[in-house]
Design an enzyme around this catalytic site. Structure first.
Site, PDB file in Angstrom:
ATOM      1  N   GLU A  44       8.861  -4.463  10.807  1.00  0.00           N
ATOM      2  CA  GLU A  44       9.374  -3.205  10.225  1.00  0.00           C
ATOM      3  C   GLU A  44       9.951  -2.294  11.305  1.00  0.00           C
ATOM      4  O   GLU A  44       9.311  -2.034  12.330  1.00  0.00           O
ATOM      5  CB  GLU A  44       8.230  -2.485   9.490  1.00  0.00           C
ATOM      6  CG  GLU A  44       8.661  -1.136   8.927  1.00  0.00           C
ATOM      7  CD  GLU A  44       7.668  -0.533   7.933  1.00  0.00           C
ATOM      8  OE1 GLU A  44       6.646  -1.179   7.592  1.00  0.00           O
ATOM      9  OE2 GLU A  44       7.946   0.599   7.491  1.00  0.00           O
ATOM     10  N   ASP A  58       0.840  -1.202   0.000  1.00  0.00           N
ATOM     11  CA  ASP A  58       0.000   0.000   0.000  1.00  0.00           C
ATOM     12  C   ASP A  58       0.878   1.258   0.000  1.00  0.00           C
ATOM     13  O   ASP A  58       0.374   2.378  -0.080  1.00  0.00           O
ATOM     14  CB  ASP A  58      -1.011  -0.011   1.154  1.00  0.00           C
ATOM     15  CG  ASP A  58      -0.360   0.039   2.524  1.00  0.00           C
ATOM     16  OD1 ASP A  58       0.870  -0.101   2.615  1.00  0.00           O
ATOM     17  OD2 ASP A  58      -1.097   0.218   3.512  1.00  0.00           O
TER      18      ASP A  58
HETATM   19  O1  KIV Z   1       3.407  -1.157   1.726  1.00  0.00           O
HETATM   20  C1  KIV Z   1       4.581  -1.541   1.748  1.00  0.00           C
HETATM   21  O2  KIV Z   1       5.348  -1.338   0.806  1.00  0.00           O
HETATM   22  C2  KIV Z   1       5.051  -2.238   2.932  1.00  0.00           C
HETATM   23  C3  KIV Z   1       6.538  -2.215   3.189  1.00  0.00           C
HETATM   24  C4  KIV Z   1       6.812  -1.938   4.585  1.00  0.00           C
HETATM   25  C5  KIV Z   1       7.209  -3.440   2.750  1.00  0.00           C
HETATM   26  O3  KIV Z   1       4.277  -2.770   3.668  1.00  0.00           O
END
Ligand code: KIV
Length: 282
Positions: free
Chosen positions: A184, A46
């Site tokens: 994360e 997202d």
């Molecule tokens: O939306 C995204 O790109 C993610 C990243 C933290 C990998 O969730």
């Protein structure tokens, strides 16, 4: 052509200590490059809210946007394990909506798994989606959809108390049926505890080396996203500079009458121009 990985291949990679490498992609051509480069997985994140649509964060992203982009990525990478990212409010409201929205990713975009953010508080959704026969990846630590509650885009798990919360979240996500977990912006010391504690693969972004694999955002590694660069990003190219140079050169060429040249044009067939001139005189 490499065979598309499945969850058991990914599990075997963890069990045998082989790191998985994956990336986000939002469109057909990026997905093609990712597959050719040998990525183990692609996430249609997202983060497309910022990287494609220019929003300030991920909150405005809709289910339809995620589905369109996942469809394009699937067309570009037919042999890669693809994860669709559940956008804000697609799973928080209630379990029925969560299952239905997760199902859309599988039916319409033929993804292999979905990802959603949160620990213990989204375990009922993780369980219900998994019970629906779908693969779910959890996502804990810095969860951008709830960055307001976290006080911003801040690393998590830097105190013992916060680390304990994350470890409990990780255990709960696994118990609810997730096949893997993304962590994360969490210190490596905490990730090591989580990775060693869980049996499912634990992947990281901004989480150091003590994980079963790494993901990065494509616009960051290509050096194309300019609004900000998180500390954990390594830029492998500077496409912003290259793109600007190419566009400026095109502008200059057209204005100077240097483009198009003979080799860029379609001439009339031999003998057709005189015929046209005669026809126009009549
Ligand atoms: O939306 C995204 O790109 C993610 C990243 C933290 C990998 O969730």
């Amino acid at each position: 052509m490499e065979k598309k990985l499945n969850r058991f291949d990914l599990q075997n990679m963890k069990d045998s200590g082989k790191k998985a490498v994956w990336i986000t992609a939002y469109d057909y051509w990026t997905a093609q490059f990712a597959e050719k480069a040998g990525m183990d997985m692609i996430l249609v994140g997202d983060s497309l809210g910022m990287c494609i649509y220019g929003y300030e964060g991920t909150i405005p992203v809709t289910m339809d946007q995620c589905i369109y982009h996942s469809e394009a990525v699937r067309r570009g990478a037919p042999n890669t394990f693809i994860i669709g990212d559940m956008p804000f409010l697609s799973y928080q409201v209630n379990i029925d909506e969560a299952v239905r929205n997760a199902g859309r990713f599988f039916k319409e975009a033929r993804v292999d798994a979905i990802k959603l953010e949160g620990g213990q508080r989204v375990c009922p959704q993780i369980k219900a989606i998994s019970d629906g026969g779908m693969l779910v990846m959890g996502h804990i630590g810095l969860t951008p959809q709830s960055s307001g509650q976290l006080g911003g885009f801040k690393a998590q798990g830097r105190t013992a108390e916060s680390a304990i919360g994350l470890i409990e979240d990780a255990r709960a996500v696994q118990s609810a049926g997730a096949f893997s977990l993304l962590v994360e912006a969490v210190p490596p010391e905490v990730c090591k505890i989580i990775r060693d504690d869980l049996t499912i693969p634990v992947y990281g972004i901004g989480a150091g080396v003590e994980v079963d694999g790494q993901v990065l955002i494509v616009s960051d590694i290509l050096g194309i996203f300019q609004a900000f660069t998180p500390k954990f990003v390594k830029k492998y190219a500077n496409l912003a500079e290259e793109t600007l140079k190419a566009m400026e050169a095109y502008v200059e060429d057209v204005r100077a009458g240097k483009f198009p040249e003979v080799q860029h044009t379609y001439n009339m067939l031999e003998g057709e121009l005189p015929k046209l001139k005669v026809a126009l005189k009549k």
